[in-house]
Write a protein that holds these residues in place. Structure first.
Motif, PDB file in Angstrom:
ATOM      1  N   HIS A  11      10.281  -3.911  10.612  1.00 33.16           N
ATOM      2  CA  HIS A  11      11.101  -2.890   9.953  1.00 33.16           C
ATOM      3  C   HIS A  11      11.886  -2.018  10.929  1.00 33.16           C
ATOM      4  O   HIS A  11      11.552  -1.906  12.108  1.00 33.16           O
ATOM      5  N   ILE A  43       5.756   9.406   4.348  1.00 37.35           N
ATOM      6  CA  ILE A  43       6.473   8.547   3.392  1.00 37.35           C
ATOM      7  C   ILE A  43       5.667   8.149   2.161  1.00 37.35           C
ATOM      8  O   ILE A  43       6.252   7.877   1.116  1.00 37.35           O
ATOM      9  N   LEU A  44       4.358   8.048   2.287  1.00 36.12           N
ATOM     10  CA  LEU A  44       3.585   7.497   1.165  1.00 36.12           C
ATOM     11  C   LEU A  44       3.374   8.554   0.085  1.00 36.12           C
ATOM     12  O   LEU A  44       3.280   9.749   0.391  1.00 36.12           O
ATOM     13  N   HIS A 186       7.645  -5.965  -1.049  1.00 32.77           N
ATOM     14  CA  HIS A 186       6.805  -5.185  -0.136  1.00 32.77           C
ATOM     15  C   HIS A 186       6.227  -3.987  -0.880  1.00 32.77           C
ATOM     16  O   HIS A 186       6.918  -3.343  -1.653  1.00 32.77           O
ATOM     17  N   PHE A 213      -2.104  -1.337  -0.875  1.00 26.95           N
ATOM     18  CA  PHE A 213      -0.865  -2.098  -0.671  1.00 26.95           C
ATOM     19  C   PHE A 213      -0.986  -3.537  -1.219  1.00 26.95           C
ATOM     20  O   PHE A 213      -0.176  -3.974  -2.034  1.00 26.95           O
ATOM     21  N   PHE A 317       4.952  -0.420  12.528  1.00 28.81           N
ATOM     22  CA  PHE A 317       3.677   0.110  12.045  1.00 28.81           C
ATOM     23  C   PHE A 317       2.534  -0.573  12.804  1.00 28.81           C
ATOM     24  O   PHE A 317       2.713  -1.638  13.376  1.00 28.81           O
TER      25      PHE A 317
HETATM   26  O1  5CU Z   1       1.262   2.632   7.850  1.00 30.63           O
HETATM   27  C1  5CU Z   1       1.949   2.638   6.828  1.00 30.63           C
HETATM   28  O2  5CU Z   1       2.015   3.555   6.031  1.00 30.63           O
HETATM   29  C2  5CU Z   1       2.796   1.453   6.576  1.00 30.63           C
HETATM   30  C3  5CU Z   1       3.919   1.569   5.733  1.00 30.63           C
HETATM   31  O3  5CU Z   1       4.196   2.584   5.150  1.00 30.63           O
HETATM   32  N1  5CU Z   1       4.711   0.508   5.594  1.00 30.63           N
HETATM   33  C4  5CU Z   1       4.444  -0.627   6.211  1.00 30.63           C
HETATM   34  O4  5CU Z   1       5.201  -1.579   6.093  1.00 30.63           O
HETATM   35  N2  5CU Z   1       3.354  -0.739   6.966  1.00 30.63           N
HETATM   36  C5  5CU Z   1       2.522   0.286   7.165  1.00 30.63           C
END
Ligand code: 5CU
Length: 370
Positions: A11, A43-44, A186, A213, A317
């Motif tokens: 990413h 972000i989450l 994703h 996830f 990540f």
């Molecule tokens: O560590 C994370 O939060 C993530 C994420 O938000 N998106 C991802 O692709 N991998 C890990």
């Protein structure tokens, strides 16, 4: 000629996207918390909940998230020849409908330009303006093939807001099928935090990332299957993150539940020629190999075929816990674990391992430019 290694799960946030995150005060945002320390990427969903001490501060964000030269260095360190880069979550999902069209174009153009700056090393999955009206989304899909390096799109599980079994998505699926663009599906939204119990926050990001996830992805693609998306769009190609979540393991149970459910209703259920879950897995689904175990890679290869499993890293990540900063020469455990899993899964069958490491991606995503 030595076979190439291709990373399909990697990413980037283009600088203009990071600038937007820096202006925001609601998730997703980027915040400078401690002077002299890297900014934090939040972000989450719920990640800024002050009662969740361990996750409330998100994760550090350094140039590896937005500087494409850092990606190239990471690729060189890990022996990766080609990366298919994609915007990281939450993509453009949070934008107002009026902003989405312009930013989708800007982000897709910016990512394509990154590829252009490193010919032969980078290809891309674009992002869709999913909060815009569906004509706007479809217009962007039809524009993407004009971007030399774009081979598909990345998207989350919310679709237009009602998930991926929403009939309103049909024009989007139709356009993607027509343009031969793979969907990289994703996760981002995870599961409601209640399922992780009152002590969930004690375990940091482990439960949402390790289980939330993959289960989110599993539920999203299962809803696509149940609603007949692959019956209506038999050429649609969907690359599932994290080896399809738990779909390879649960496909048999899913198929059995379908066959035994008198209340599975809707026109799709009545079609005599309904395609089985196994058929869809072997025809429409691609699985990345970001699963960190031999067992997981074998399950993916058994479910979809070793010719449909594709190496990935999830960079940037999951960096090493210590010493990541400024240590570009250091190999990442998250990457070496996935390399080892592929090697162990195929043992002496070097051809299959090489296909998973790169040949499959080159063939299925057409990673050539002439
Ligand atoms: O560590 C994370 O939060 C993530 C994420 O938000 N998106 C991802 O692709 N991998 C890990």
């Amino acid at each position: 000629m030595a076979s190439k290694i291709v990373d399909v799960h990697t990413h980037v946030y283009p600088p203009q996207y990071v600038s937007i995150l820096k202006t925001r005060s609601k998730v997703p945002y980027v915040r400078d918390t401690v002077p002299g320390q890297p900014s934090r990427l939040i972000i989450l969903p719920g990640e800024d909940d002050p009662s969740s001490e361990s996750t409330a501060k998100g994760r550090p964000i350094g140039p590896e998230y937005y500087d494409i030269n850092k990606k190239i260095k990471f690729m060189n360190t890990h022996g990766i020849d080609i990366s298919v880069i994609s915007l990281a979550n939450p993509w453009l999902d949070f934008l107002d409908r009026d902003e989405a069209k312009g930013l989708a174009r800007d982000v897709n153009d910016a990512i394509n330009s990154m590829c252009d700056a490193h010919p032969g090393r980078l290809f891309a999955f674009g992002a869709l303006p999913l909060s815009a009206p569906s004509e706007v989304i479809v217009e962007e899909i039809h524009r993407l093939p004009s971007l030399k390096y774009t081979r598909g799109i990345i998207m989350g599980t919310s679709g237009l807001g009602n998930g991926l079994d929403d009939p309103e998505l049909d024009p989007v699926y139709q356009a993607l099928e027509q343009e031969n663009l793979t969907i990289f599906l994703h996760p981002h939204y995870g599961l409601p935090k209640e399922v992780f119990g009152p002590r969930g926050a004690d375990y940091g990001h482990v439960l949402p990332l390790a289980l939330g996830f993959p289960l989110e992805t599993t539920i999203a693609v299962t809803r696509m299957i149940l609603s007949g998306v692959f019956d209506r769009f038999p050429k649609l190609s969907v690359l599932l993150a994290h080896s399809g979540g738990t779909l390879p393991f649960l496909a048999g149970r899913l198929e059995s539940c379908i066959l035994h459910d008198a209340h599975y209703s809707g026109p799709e259920a009545k079609v005599e020629s309904r395609r089985s879950v196994w058929d869809i897995l072997k025809t429409n689904i691609l699985l990345d190999a970001v699963v960190y175990s031999e067992l997981g890679v074998r399950a993916a290869a058994t479910a979809s075929g070793a010719d449909r499993v594709l190496f990935g890293t999830d960079h940037p990540f999951f960096p090493p816990l210590e010493g990541a900063e400024g240590e570009e020469e250091q190999k990442w455990l998250s990457v070496t674990t996935n390399y080892k899993a592929i090697g162990d899964a195929f043992g002496p069958d070097k051809e299959q391992a090489e296909a998973v490491l790169g040949g499959n991606a080159i063939r299925l995503l057409r990673l050539t430019t002439d």
